[in-house]
Design a protein around this motif. Structure first.
Motif, PDB file in Angstrom:
ATOM      1  N   LEU A 459       0.825  -1.197   0.000  1.00  0.00           N
ATOM      2  CA  LEU A 459       0.000   0.000   0.000  1.00  0.00           C
ATOM      3  C   LEU A 459       0.865   1.255   0.000  1.00  0.00           C
ATOM      4  O   LEU A 459       0.611   2.195  -0.766  1.00  0.00           O
ATOM      5  CB  LEU A 459      -0.922  -0.005   1.220  1.00  0.00           C
ATOM      6  CG  LEU A 459      -1.763   1.264   1.458  1.00  0.00           C
ATOM      7  CD1 LEU A 459      -2.671   1.523   0.266  1.00  0.00           C
ATOM      8  CD2 LEU A 459      -2.557   1.152   2.748  1.00  0.00           C
ATOM      9  N   ALA A 460       1.908   1.275   0.864  1.00  0.00           N
ATOM     10  CA  ALA A 460       2.783   2.448   0.936  1.00  0.00           C
ATOM     11  C   ALA A 460       3.516   2.644  -0.382  1.00  0.00           C
ATOM     12  O   ALA A 460       3.689   3.790  -0.837  1.00  0.00           O
ATOM     13  CB  ALA A 460       3.775   2.276   2.080  1.00  0.00           C
ATOM     14  N   GLU A 461       3.932   1.560  -1.002  1.00  0.00           N
ATOM     15  CA  GLU A 461       4.647   1.669  -2.276  1.00  0.00           C
ATOM     16  C   GLU A 461       3.734   2.238  -3.360  1.00  0.00           C
ATOM     17  O   GLU A 461       4.140   3.120  -4.122  1.00  0.00           O
ATOM     18  CB  GLU A 461       5.174   0.292  -2.696  1.00  0.00           C
ATOM     19  CG  GLU A 461       5.975   0.330  -3.995  1.00  0.00           C
ATOM     20  CD  GLU A 461       6.577  -1.027  -4.321  1.00  0.00           C
ATOM     21  OE1 GLU A 461       7.360  -1.096  -5.276  1.00  0.00           O
ATOM     22  OE2 GLU A 461       6.250  -2.004  -3.624  1.00  0.00           O
ATOM     23  N   TYR A 462       2.491   1.763  -3.404  1.00  0.00           N
ATOM     24  CA  TYR A 462       1.556   2.251  -4.420  1.00  0.00           C
ATOM     25  C   TYR A 462       1.213   3.723  -4.166  1.00  0.00           C
ATOM     26  O   TYR A 462       1.134   4.532  -5.101  1.00  0.00           O
ATOM     27  CB  TYR A 462       0.285   1.411  -4.410  1.00  0.00           C
ATOM     28  CG  TYR A 462      -0.642   1.692  -5.579  1.00  0.00           C
ATOM     29  CD1 TYR A 462      -0.463   1.052  -6.799  1.00  0.00           C
ATOM     30  CD2 TYR A 462      -1.681   2.620  -5.448  1.00  0.00           C
ATOM     31  CE1 TYR A 462      -1.296   1.336  -7.870  1.00  0.00           C
ATOM     32  CE2 TYR A 462      -2.525   2.886  -6.510  1.00  0.00           C
ATOM     33  CZ  TYR A 462      -2.317   2.241  -7.721  1.00  0.00           C
ATOM     34  OH  TYR A 462      -3.149   2.534  -8.790  1.00  0.00           O
ATOM     35  N   ALA A 463       1.047   4.088  -2.884  1.00  0.00           N
ATOM     36  CA  ALA A 463       0.719   5.469  -2.542  1.00  0.00           C
ATOM     37  C   ALA A 463       1.867   6.413  -2.881  1.00  0.00           C
ATOM     38  O   ALA A 463       1.652   7.514  -3.387  1.00  0.00           O
ATOM     39  CB  ALA A 463       0.377   5.572  -1.054  1.00  0.00           C
ATOM     40  N   GLU A 464       3.091   5.982  -2.631  1.00  0.00           N
ATOM     41  CA  GLU A 464       4.252   6.818  -2.935  1.00  0.00           C
ATOM     42  C   GLU A 464       4.353   7.068  -4.434  1.00  0.00           C
ATOM     43  O   GLU A 464       4.778   8.140  -4.871  1.00  0.00           O
ATOM     44  CB  GLU A 464       5.536   6.142  -2.425  1.00  0.00           C
ATOM     45  CG  GLU A 464       6.810   6.948  -2.625  1.00  0.00           C
ATOM     46  CD  GLU A 464       6.879   8.140  -1.696  1.00  0.00           C
ATOM     47  OE1 GLU A 464       7.587   9.108  -2.046  1.00  0.00           O
ATOM     48  OE2 GLU A 464       6.242   8.125  -0.636  1.00  0.00           O
ATOM     49  N   THR A 465       3.942   6.100  -5.230  1.00  0.00           N
ATOM     50  CA  THR A 465       4.057   6.217  -6.686  1.00  0.00           C
ATOM     51  C   THR A 465       2.887   6.970  -7.299  1.00  0.00           C
ATOM     52  O   THR A 465       3.073   7.734  -8.253  1.00  0.00           O
ATOM     53  CB  THR A 465       4.138   4.805  -7.314  1.00  0.00           C
ATOM     54  OG1 THR A 465       5.222   4.100  -6.704  1.00  0.00           O
ATOM     55  CG2 THR A 465       4.365   4.900  -8.812  1.00  0.00           C
ATOM     56  N   ASN A 466       1.690   6.789  -6.759  1.00  0.00           N
ATOM     57  CA  ASN A 466       0.497   7.269  -7.456  1.00  0.00           C
ATOM     58  C   ASN A 466      -0.215   8.465  -6.803  1.00  0.00           C
ATOM     59  O   ASN A 466      -1.087   9.055  -7.429  1.00  0.00           O
ATOM     60  CB  ASN A 466      -0.516   6.120  -7.593  1.00  0.00           C
ATOM     61  CG  ASN A 466       0.012   5.008  -8.478  1.00  0.00           C
ATOM     62  OD1 ASN A 466      -0.055   5.092  -9.694  1.00  0.00           O
ATOM     63  ND2 ASN A 466       0.549   3.952  -7.867  1.00  0.00           N
ATOM     64  N   LEU A 467       0.111   8.792  -5.564  1.00  0.00           N
ATOM     65  CA  LEU A 467      -0.566   9.919  -4.924  1.00  0.00           C
ATOM     66  C   LEU A 467       0.233  11.197  -5.071  1.00  0.00           C
ATOM     67  O   LEU A 467       1.448  11.160  -5.158  1.00  0.00           O
ATOM     68  CB  LEU A 467      -0.797   9.596  -3.441  1.00  0.00           C
ATOM     69  CG  LEU A 467      -1.797   8.491  -3.135  1.00  0.00           C
ATOM     70  CD1 LEU A 467      -1.985   8.367  -1.637  1.00  0.00           C
ATOM     71  CD2 LEU A 467      -3.147   8.778  -3.792  1.00  0.00           C
TER      72      LEU A 467
END
Length: 467
Positions: A459-467
């Motif tokens: 989740l943190a990896e996806y948030a760092e990339t997409n938010l």
């Protein structure tokens, strides 16, 4: 209406008049020394703002006091007419007197004011407009860290610039990452190598050219074949590489914590090396900066007793509104700001039968001190491990204040994410963490690593990339 005073420039005056905003002197109290042969002007409104902010024990108050003392050291006992004309700037070790300093005692009359005078920023801009009108043969430049202040000035026809003296790089992508990665085999890129055994370790000497021409001390070299080496000595012509066993490198451990990738392995190698006195770790949220630094710190104070205590500090710049005054001791007041440290301490002992008991044991066993930046000035920490969290929110001047507190046998670890800066007037290129990384890249006993990836969670990896 009183007489309008004018700043008089000498016959051989420089062609540029630099007018400094208050935030420049707070950001760098020695900024007046950084304009070479040009004429530096401090508006009276700026002195009033410094006077209003100088009281208290906050870092900004100390910076204001230092800036005021610096101005007073230059002006000395000069008469008002001499100050209006411009006093030569003495730089001490920085060289002979070049450039002049004066106080802008002009206040634009209401009938000449371009902007409403209810704001200090507007007063400064109005005074600069009048200054520019009185000196049409000189270029007049406002220097401010405030973007909106610069926009307003340009809208009034005034040249405006950011303070760039401590911005050593124009883009953080140009910062030294701390390592070189090669596809295939590294040795395919090297023509000649000398290998020898030194006290049970293998070292390689190669020429400093080609793909490693820009290498710095304690940079790592890794390739797809599993080769790992660290530059332990760098001269103008040669590089001495310490060969590192890749298996032991990936299996190194600090207080039960093992690195999850090659980047964390490089960081842990620097953290646990007693010959490295300064380590800076940058990377996105969740890349493991704090937990690795904390694990290494506990390992070196409890297990190996390399250091006597751990000093933890950070900028208290909040993400949202302040929660007001906090009761208790200095450490109790700092606890909300240092939650990342206690969270990671809990994570290190999550698998223990009694997590709270383990944490209490560590806090009793380890001399772990939470210190506020406001009270760290003037102190000297001997045989201590100084951990600076969220250091991207510190100015270069504040970073210098902390790092110079390290006494004999001490080590400094700076942690930060340059994409998460909460301090007004700071950017990734002007951050103290960027300044430190660039200034210390040639330091024989320092190293830095830009961590990659977000091992915290998917989740943190996806948030760092997409938010």
């Amino acid at each position: 209406m009183g007489k309008v005073q004018q700043v008089t420039t000498p016959a051989a005056a420089p062609s540029i008049l630099y007018v400094l905003d208050t935030n420049v002197l707070i950001h760098d109290p020695a900024a007046i020394l950084e304009f070479e042969e040009h004429h530096v002007i401090i508006p009276m409104t700026v002195l009033e703002e410094l006077d209003n902010l100088k009281s208290g024990r906050q870092a900004i108050a100390a910076d204001c006091r230092q800036a005021i003392r610096g101005i007073d050291d230059i002006l000395g006992r000069a008469s008002p007419d001499e100050i209006e004309q411009g006093i030569p700037i003495r730089r001490g070790d920085k060289g002979p007197c070049h450039g002049t300093l004066s106080i802008l005692m002009t206040h634009a009359p209401d009938n000449l004011a371009i902007l409403p005078t209810h704001l200090n920023d507007n007063k400064i801009i109005n005074d600069i407009c009048l200054l520019k009108q009185n000196h049409p043969n000189h270029r007049t430049v406002l220097v401010s860290k405030d973007i909106n202040m610069r926009l307003k000035a340009r809208g009034c026809g005034i040249d405006a610039e950011d303070y760039h003296n401590d911005q050593l790089v124009s883009d953080i992508d140009l910062l030294d990452s701390g390592y070189f990665e090669f596809t295939g085999s590294f040795w395919e890129h090297i023509d000649n190598v000398e290998t020898e055994q030194q006290s049970g370790r293998t070292v390689h000497r190669i020429a400093r050219q080609g793909p490693v021409a820009d290498i710095y001390p304690n940079n790592f070299i890794v390739d797809e074949q599993g080769m790992v080496a660290r530059a332990i000595e760098v001269t103008d012509d040669t590089i001495t590489l310490l060969h590192i066993d890749p298996t032991r490198f990936s299996q190194q451990e600090a207080w039960g914590l093992r690195p999850r990738d090659i980047y964390q392995s490089m960081a842990l190698n620097l953290l646990l090396d007693p010959d490295i006195h300064l380590v800076s770790l940058t990377g996105s949220a969740g890349s493991g900066k704090t937990i690795m630094a904390l694990a290494a710190a506990i390992e070196m104070t409890v297990a190996t007793k390399m250091y006597r205590r751990i000093i933890v500090t950070r900028s208290t710049q909040g993400l949202d509104e302040d929660i007001g005054f906090l009761p208790g001791t200095e450490e109790e007041k700092m606890e909300p700001w240092l939650g990342a440290i206690t969270d990671n301490l809990e994570a290190l002992h999550y698998d223990d039968e009694d997590t709270e008991g383990s944490i209490d044991y560590i806090l009793k066993k380890v001399p772990l001190h939470f210190k506020s930046l406001n009270y760290i000035r003037g102190r000297s920490f001997q045989h201590s491990l100084i951990l600076i969290d969220e250091s991207q929110n510190l100015t270069p001047h504040q970073i210098k204040t902390i790092v110079t507190r390290a006494g004999n046998g001490s080590k400094v670890i700076c942690l930060g994410n340059l994409s998460q800066i909460d301090t007004p007037y700071l950017s990734a290129t002007s951050s103290g963490l960027t300044y430190l990384t660039e200034r210390f890249k040639d330091f024989q006993h320092g190293g830095n690593i830009q961590l990659q990836g977000v091992p915290r969670s998917l989740l943190a990896e996806y948030a760092e990339t997409n938010l």
